[in-house]
Design an enzyme around this catalytic site. Sequence first.
Site, PDB file in Angstrom:
ATOM      1  N   ASP A 132      45.397 -22.271  61.176  1.00 27.51           N
ATOM      2  CA  ASP A 132      44.527 -23.446  61.165  1.00 27.51           C
ATOM      3  C   ASP A 132      43.073 -22.984  61.233  1.00 27.51           C
ATOM      4  O   ASP A 132      42.772 -21.938  61.817  1.00 27.51           O
ATOM      5  CB  ASP A 132      44.820 -24.349  62.366  1.00 27.51           C
ATOM      6  CG  ASP A 132      46.088 -25.167  62.197  1.00 27.51           C
ATOM      7  OD1 ASP A 132      46.395 -25.539  61.054  1.00 27.51           O
ATOM      8  OD2 ASP A 132      46.767 -25.437  63.202  1.00 27.51           O
ATOM      9  N   ARG A 182      45.515 -23.820  52.465  1.00 26.63           N
ATOM     10  CA  ARG A 182      45.618 -25.258  52.757  1.00 26.63           C
ATOM     11  C   ARG A 182      44.213 -25.861  52.715  1.00 26.63           C
ATOM     12  O   ARG A 182      43.348 -25.475  53.517  1.00 26.63           O
ATOM     13  CB  ARG A 182      46.236 -25.484  54.131  1.00 26.63           C
ATOM     14  CG  ARG A 182      46.252 -26.967  54.554  1.00 26.63           C
ATOM     15  CD  ARG A 182      46.502 -27.109  56.048  1.00 26.63           C
ATOM     16  NE  ARG A 182      47.808 -26.620  56.424  1.00 26.63           N
ATOM     17  CZ  ARG A 182      48.102 -26.093  57.609  1.00 26.63           C
ATOM     18  NH1 ARG A 182      47.148 -25.952  58.525  1.00 26.63           N
ATOM     19  NH2 ARG A 182      49.315 -25.676  57.879  1.00 26.63           N
TER      20      ARG A 182
END
Length: 305
Positions: A132, A182
Amino acid sequence: MLGQVLLAGSRSALVRRTVSGLPLTRKVVDRFVAGEGVSEASAAVQRLVDGGLTVTIDHLGEETRDAGAAAATAKAYLTLLEELRPLDLGTRAEVSVKLSAVGQELSDSMALDHAREICAAAAANGSTVTLDMEDHTTVDSTLGILRALREDFPSTGVAIQAYLFRSEADCRDLAVPGSRVRLVKGAYREPASVAHQSKGEVDKAYVRCLRILMAGKGYPMVATHDDRLISITELLADRFSRAVGDYEYQMLYGIRTDKQESLAGAGHTVRVYVPYGDDWYGYFMRRLAERPANVAFFLRALGGK
């Protein structure tokens, strides 16, 4: 404006105590969080996979400033992956890791060591890890740790936040063979000196970054619930001759489940971001900040509707 207020509240101890103490908060949190324990997370994963979806699992927590807590978070991931191993899900169940939860604020070497452990456990499951991305002060550190991890675990992915001015350049650097990226809009309160502030500018930046990734040689993971951005993704896939399976969609647990199912039914890989754990507050507040519909859901729950 409401989003900025909620993002500020995500780091406020007073707001945390107030929101956490509301009797009905748990009801709303259950929409966005799969549960507090490994067994609840595992059950949610199995249910989603049985429904034709894939998952990435996040053990909630961030900004750890204690070495023991960082080690405990890493251990939680190892326990989760051990729990999932008999299910033989392979890449249908990966994990997402916030490096600040495994010691990044203490030292990059500590975060890297813990991330390596998690990557090794994921690899034993035939799966992988996506890092992340957090606030802008961590980007260089996160990308440096990513490069180190990819030496042994080349499928390690990373999230890039489109609202940061630097992200187009980062996407160009990352759009290489085997690179999993992502693309998200961004969910932290960032200053105007480093990030776009208006929704319109963020959307435009997202499309520019998306075009770079779709034109590149990597594997784009398109994290959006926006129908317009999904349509643009399909147009870009056609323009750059990307077949279904050469990219994927990612959506949050509990949000637009009908869209998740319809995309999967059309043959797309749809990966659901599944958070679990008891440190849900920061994640919960950012989900409220992202979409007005989430705030309306919260208010209806507080009103008993």
